[in-house]
Scaffold this motif. Structure first.
Motif, mmCIF file in Angstrom:
data_model
loop_
_atom_site.group_PDB
_atom_site.id
_atom_site.type_symbol
_atom_site.label_atom_id
_atom_site.label_comp_id
_atom_site.label_asym_id
_atom_site.label_seq_id
_atom_site.Cartn_x
_atom_site.Cartn_y
_atom_site.Cartn_z
ATOM 1 N N PRO A 148 -34.772 -72.336 48.251
ATOM 2 C CA PRO A 148 -34.113 -72.895 49.429
ATOM 3 C C PRO A 148 -34.177 -74.420 49.439
ATOM 4 C CG PRO A 148 -35.622 -71.141 50.045
ATOM 5 C CD PRO A 148 -35.873 -71.448 48.597
ATOM 6 N N GLY A 149 -33.101 -75.025 49.895
ATOM 7 C CA GLY A 149 -33.034 -76.477 50.024
ATOM 8 C C GLY A 149 -31.887 -76.855 50.936
ATOM 9 N N LYS A 150 -31.563 -78.130 50.966
ATOM 10 C CA LYS A 150 -30.419 -78.635 51.727
ATOM 11 C C LYS A 150 -29.635 -79.562 50.823
ATOM 12 C CE LYS A 150 -32.010 -78.221 56.429
ATOM 13 N NZ LYS A 150 -30.965 -77.922 57.361
ATOM 14 N N ALA A 151 -28.319 -79.561 50.996
ATOM 15 C CA ALA A 151 -27.458 -80.432 50.201
ATOM 16 C C ALA A 151 -26.231 -80.794 51.022
ATOM 17 C CB ALA A 151 -27.036 -79.734 48.908
ATOM 18 N N PRO A 152 -25.665 -81.975 50.775
ATOM 19 C CA PRO A 152 -24.422 -82.332 51.466
ATOM 20 C C PRO A 152 -23.251 -81.548 50.860
ATOM 21 C CG PRO A 152 -25.096 -84.073 49.960
ATOM 22 C CD PRO A 152 -26.161 -83.034 49.926
#
Length: 167
Positions: A148-152
């Protein structure tokens, strides 16, 4: 009215399990069969480990195999295309390539879908609850991890909805 906008979005980051190490079913394309090699396959025929799958280069293919497993693979694709193929109905969020690998790759991946995802064909047993689940197959066969992560990401934003006019 709609518009596109970049938003920080929950994603799964596709990374190598061990830096610099590919899994046994993930290979640089230049180390495998050339795309101009003519490959003939009979639909539904059992694949041997030495068989080329898929027969065509450039796209990702998947097929149901005996004992309710799925075989998915591709030849001559970038890692981003592999990441894209993982998100179609297999995981609950977009997958982004964070491997740092460049170049083109071939892969084969076999897994057992969750029990009840697919009906058994006549004469076949139901999905094996002890079979390899998708995320475990990705780790064992490709040497990749989805964390899991965040990205634009570019997303479609609905600004306004209007009722259709009566005719």
């Amino acid at each position: 009215m709609v518009h596109l906008e970049t938003q920080e979005t929950p994603v799964l980051e596709m990374t190598l399990m061990k830096p610099g190490t590919l899994g046994p079913q993930l290979h640089r394309h230049e180390d495998g069969p050339a795309c101009d090699l003519k490959v003939a396959r009979i639909a539904g025929a059992e694949l041997k480990d030495t068989d080329i799958f898929p027969s065509q280069c450039g796209g990702v293919e998947a097929e149901f195999r005996p004992n309710q497993t799925i075989l998915m693979g591709s030849r001559n694709v970038v890692m981003g295309a592999i990441a894209d193929s993982f998100e179609i109905g297999r995981v609950d969020r977009p997958v982004v390539d964070a491997t740092g690998l460049t170049g083109r790759y071939d892969f084969k991946l076999t897994w057992s879908p969750n029990r009840g995802d697919f009906a058994a064909l006549p004469g076949e047993s139901a999905a094996d609850p002890e079979g390899t689940p998708f995320l475990e197959a990705v780790k064992e066969q490709l040497g990749l991890r989805l964390k899991p992560g965040k990205a634009p990401l570019t997303v479609l934003v609905i600004d306004r909805v209007e009722r259709p006019s009566e005719n």
